[in-house]
Motif scaffolding. Structure first.
Motif, PDB file in Angstrom:
ATOM      1  N   PRO A 283       0.824  -1.215   0.000  1.00  7.15           N
ATOM      2  CA  PRO A 283       0.000   0.000   0.000  1.00  7.15           C
ATOM      3  C   PRO A 283       0.857   1.264   0.000  1.00  7.15           C
ATOM      4  N   LEU A 284       0.585   2.139  -0.958  1.00  5.45           N
ATOM      5  CA  LEU A 284       1.150   3.488  -0.958  1.00  5.45           C
ATOM      6  C   LEU A 284       0.100   4.409  -0.355  1.00  5.45           C
ATOM      7  N   VAL A 285       0.496   5.237   0.615  1.00  8.70           N
ATOM      8  CA  VAL A 285      -0.484   6.069   1.311  1.00  8.70           C
ATOM      9  C   VAL A 285      -0.039   7.515   1.393  1.00  8.70           C
ATOM     10  N   ASN A 286      -1.027   8.397   1.433  1.00  7.34           N
ATOM     11  CA  ASN A 286      -0.798   9.773   1.834  1.00  7.34           C
ATOM     12  C   ASN A 286      -0.882   9.780   3.357  1.00  7.34           C
ATOM     13  N   LYS A 287       0.226  10.086   4.009  1.00  7.85           N
ATOM     14  CA  LYS A 287       0.325   9.907   5.464  1.00  7.85           C
ATOM     15  C   LYS A 287      -0.734  10.686   6.228  1.00  7.85           C
ATOM     16  N   ALA A 288      -1.091  11.858   5.747  1.00  7.49           N
ATOM     17  CA  ALA A 288      -2.070  12.676   6.466  1.00  7.49           C
ATOM     18  C   ALA A 288      -3.456  12.056   6.444  1.00  7.49           C
ATOM     19  N   GLY A 289      -3.668  11.085   5.545  1.00  7.59           N
ATOM     20  CA  GLY A 289      -4.999  10.528   5.387  1.00  7.59           C
ATOM     21  C   GLY A 289      -5.251   9.207   6.064  1.00  7.59           C
ATOM     22  N   VAL A 290      -4.236   8.638   6.723  1.00 15.18           N
ATOM     23  CA  VAL A 290      -4.432   7.328   7.354  1.00 15.18           C
ATOM     24  C   VAL A 290      -4.053   7.399   8.826  1.00 15.18           C
ATOM     25  N   ASP A 291      -4.942   6.910   9.677  1.00 10.37           N
ATOM     26  CA  ASP A 291      -4.644   6.869  11.108  1.00 10.37           C
ATOM     27  C   ASP A 291      -4.241   5.455  11.502  1.00 10.37           C
ATOM     28  N   ALA A 292      -4.124   5.212  12.791  1.00  9.42           N
ATOM     29  CA  ALA A 292      -3.651   3.907  13.276  1.00  9.42           C
ATOM     30  C   ALA A 292      -4.613   2.787  12.892  1.00  9.42           C
ATOM     31  N   THR A 293      -5.921   3.083  12.912  1.00 13.14           N
ATOM     32  CA  THR A 293      -6.906   2.054  12.556  1.00 13.14           C
ATOM     33  C   THR A 293      -6.767   1.644  11.107  1.00 13.14           C
ATOM     34  N   ALA A 294      -6.656   2.616  10.216  1.00 16.44           N
ATOM     35  CA  ALA A 294      -6.518   2.313   8.797  1.00 16.44           C
ATOM     36  C   ALA A 294      -5.195   1.594   8.519  1.00 16.44           C
ATOM     37  N   THR A 295      -4.136   2.053   9.145  1.00 19.66           N
ATOM     38  CA  THR A 295      -2.834   1.427   8.961  1.00 19.66           C
ATOM     39  C   THR A 295      -2.854  -0.032   9.399  1.00 19.66           C
ATOM     40  N   ALA A 296      -3.442  -0.299  10.544  1.00 24.68           N
ATOM     41  CA  ALA A 296      -3.516  -1.677  11.048  1.00 24.68           C
ATOM     42  C   ALA A 296      -4.336  -2.560  10.117  1.00 24.68           C
ATOM     43  N   ALA A 297      -5.434  -2.032   9.581  1.00 25.42           N
ATOM     44  CA  ALA A 297      -6.280  -2.818   8.689  1.00 25.42           C
ATOM     45  C   ALA A 297      -5.544  -3.189   7.410  1.00 25.42           C
ATOM     46  N   LEU A 298      -4.815  -2.244   6.852  1.00 25.30           N
ATOM     47  CA  LEU A 298      -4.079  -2.513   5.618  1.00 25.30           C
ATOM     48  C   LEU A 298      -2.886  -3.435   5.859  1.00 25.30           C
ATOM     49  N   ASN A 299      -2.204  -3.261   6.977  1.00 24.16           N
ATOM     50  CA  ASN A 299      -1.094  -4.164   7.296  1.00 24.16           C
ATOM     51  C   ASN A 299      -1.579  -5.588   7.535  1.00 24.16           C
ATOM     52  N   ALA A 300      -2.784  -5.725   8.082  1.00 23.64           N
ATOM     53  CA  ALA A 300      -3.348  -7.063   8.294  1.00 23.64           C
ATOM     54  C   ALA A 300      -3.616  -7.754   6.960  1.00 23.64           C
ATOM     55  N   VAL A 301      -4.041  -6.988   5.965  1.00 24.63           N
ATOM     56  CA  VAL A 301      -4.224  -7.551   4.626  1.00 24.63           C
ATOM     57  C   VAL A 301      -2.886  -8.033   4.072  1.00 24.63           C
ATOM     58  N   SER A 302      -1.864  -7.191   4.179  1.00 24.00           N
ATOM     59  CA  SER A 302      -0.543  -7.566   3.653  1.00 24.00           C
ATOM     60  C   SER A 302      -0.005  -8.823   4.318  1.00 24.00           C
ATOM     61  N   ALA A 303      -0.277  -8.989   5.601  1.00 25.71           N
ATOM     62  CA  ALA A 303       0.224 -10.162   6.325  1.00 25.71           C
ATOM     63  C   ALA A 303      -0.376 -11.461   5.799  1.00 25.71           C
ATOM     64  N   LYS A 304      -1.573 -11.380   5.227  1.00 26.22           N
ATOM     65  CA  LYS A 304      -2.281 -12.592   4.783  1.00 26.22           C
ATOM     66  C   LYS A 304      -2.155 -12.864   3.290  1.00 26.22           C
TER      67      LYS A 304
END
Length: 320
Positions: free
Chosen positions: A265-286
């Motif tokens: 995932p490429l992100v604009n840092k100002a647009g993602v908080d801890a919840t969004a980051t965790a959700a996307l990282n969980a996808v990458s892990a699987k």
């Protein structure tokens, strides 16, 4: 995804070592993956962004985009639905176009999240980079990206070039990696796009000690040519659904001739908080290559709706 017609809507990145000479970093296959590689100079032309157009905190909306090829739309849908499952407000903007357009939109905040391929993205930002492994590529990206942008965790899933053989050939000769080809290479015919020989022959010889019997231009018929025995080895992209359909075996590339192309995932840092980051990282892990290939079979061959395929995958992995 067909192997050589990755022009137009469906192209993707090759390794950084050959990026300067290619129109797409790995012109990705027709029905599944890939990603148009824009001129590195256009990266500098993208408007600098503050991320003010989106955000996951304080009730604002995360905008998930995608390039205009089926695999990236599928990945965008996976990201979108994973975020929604965690209560994040999401807007979807899929099928936008190539990286020249997409990168600028993430940078100026019009898009918040984009499924990327780390090697292709690095080649766009720094065509001279020689980073090859996932860790090398991501470290180089951390330096090349502007402060407003970032990458989250890379998944094991890669849509990249491979040397692929039939299941019968793999079993007969005990082939698991490109290194295993060396004792048999002189008896094997290899196929791929017409330009594949000039780009790769020297690398295979220098890195793996391969001197193959003959090179045949097979283009988008490569997977079928492997199955039919017209060639013994072929250049097939790792998420091409024909790998499953025809029961082919992509050989591992432990010396990174092809370079990393991890879904990231490429992100604009100002647009993602801890919840969004965790959700996307969980996808990458699987998400891994075999799993993505199976999903692309459903999309590209079985013609299922990418959003339905994404929903099924998230549910089966406890993420939706």
């Amino acid at each position: 995804m067909s192997n050589s017609s990755r022009a137009g809507a469906v192209r993707r990145a090759l390794t950084a070592a050959t990026l300067a000479s290619l129109a797409l970093g790995a012109a990705a296959c027709g029905s599944s993956g890939g990603d148009p590689l824009a001129s590195p100079s256009s990266a500098g032309a993208a408007a600098p962004g503050s991320g003010s157009g989106s955000g996951s905190g304080s009730g604002s909306t995360v905008v998930v985009g995608s390039a205009n090829f089926p695999e990236n739309v599928l990945l965008g849908s996976i990201y979108s639905q994973a975020l929604k499952a965690k209560g994040v407000k999401v807007e979807e903007k899929f099928n936008i176009g190539s990286r020249e357009v997409l990168y600028g939109q993430v940078q100026n905040g019009s898009l918040t999240v984009l499924p990327e391929y780390n090697g292709a993205l690095l080649g766009y930002l720094d065509a001279k980079s020689t980073a090859a492994s996932k860790d090398e590529v991501n470290a180089a990206l951390a330096k090349a990206l502007p402060a407003s942008l970032g990458i989250l965790d890379s998944s094991p899933a890669e849509d990249k070039d491979s040397l692929t053989v039939s299941q019968e050939t793999a079993d007969k000769f005990g082939l698991k990696s490109i290194s295993d080809l060396a004792p048999q290479a002189a008896n094997f015919v290899i196929g791929g796009p017409p330009e594949f020989k000039s780009r790769r022959e020297a690398q295979f010889k220098d890195v793996y000690g391969l001197t193959l019997k003959e090179w045949k231009p097979t283009g988008e018929t490569t997977a079928n040519a492997i199955k039919d025995g017209a060639i013994q080895v072929g250049n097939v992209f790792t998420t091409d659904p024909k790998i499953l359909q025809l029961k082919l075996v992509p050989l591992a590339d432990p010396k990174n001739v092809f370079g990393a192309q991890n879904v990231t995932p490429l992100v604009n840092k100002a647009g993602v908080d801890a919840t969004a980051t965790a959700a996307l990282n969980a996808v990458s892990a699987k998400l891994d290559t075999a799993g993505l290939t199976a999903l692309m079979k459903r999309v590209a061959i079985d013609k299922e709706d990418p959003s339905v395929v994404a929903k099924d995958w998230l549910k089966s992995n406890g993420l939706g």
